[in-house]
Design a protein around this motif. Sequence first.
Motif: not given
Length: 295
Positions: A14-21, A219-235
Amino acid sequence: MARYDFVTLDVFTDTRFGGNPLAVFPDARGMTDAQMQSLASEFNLSETTFVLPPEDPANTARVRIFNRTAEMPFAGHPNVGTGWAVAGWAENGMLRFEEIAGLVEVRVVRDEEGELQQTIIAAPQPLTLGAEMDPGLLAGCVGLDAADILTTTHRPMVASVGNSFLIAEVAPEALSRAVPDLERFRAAAASFTALGPNRLPIYLHADAGPGQRRARMFSPLSGTIEDAATGSAATPLVALLLSLTDAEEGRWDITQGVEMGRPSLLRAAAWRAPSGIRASVGGRCVPVLEGVATV
């Protein structure tokens, strides 16, 4: 050149510039696959979505999700964010997105004044579990010791509810020490091929109290060194945790992105259904940018 409107949102915050863009193209009609991939690479976000008319008119839209290098069958924060961006299309508070992994239902939650509060997605598939990874091999990928990988609750293993991840529990004090090692990722992906060629997304989680988890995804092999929020992993995580109990359902709040300076809160749930263990995840979003792209 054709012109396409887009918006960006910060998802699971709920904060601008937080979360996953996330970048969303609400009307991608006329775009080619190559143009979608090029735009996703240009935005350089973990994912970008492209909204198209549904193949079945009973559904809301067809949503295509691209990361920096490839199209994805399903992903969490892109669906939560896209649902927020097109929430006005909801009928009886529901959106239905056609995706490669299946139909994704999105519940749009508003308060009594009609203000948008959150969007909640149901993962398109029941929980499936796959190969296990040696804790020492995994530890090397994320700069930890084998002793930091906990195996009492579950061993590191592939889990999916539409998008597969290697899920591992780590000691709470070790989570913030994790640092991805690209060469170790490449070497591990060459020997551990259960997630496909040259693909190894690793989702680490740690206990943070009753109904609470902290997580990080690399997931650095797909270009994401680190992800800020991963719903498809949380589930798949919460579905896996439920599968290890006798409970009929469970809820967890998952905090991610803290080490990146983009704290995110994912509210996840899992329940037993005739088709297997199902899961959902939801949260708030903050619109950030609007613009036009030419292709």
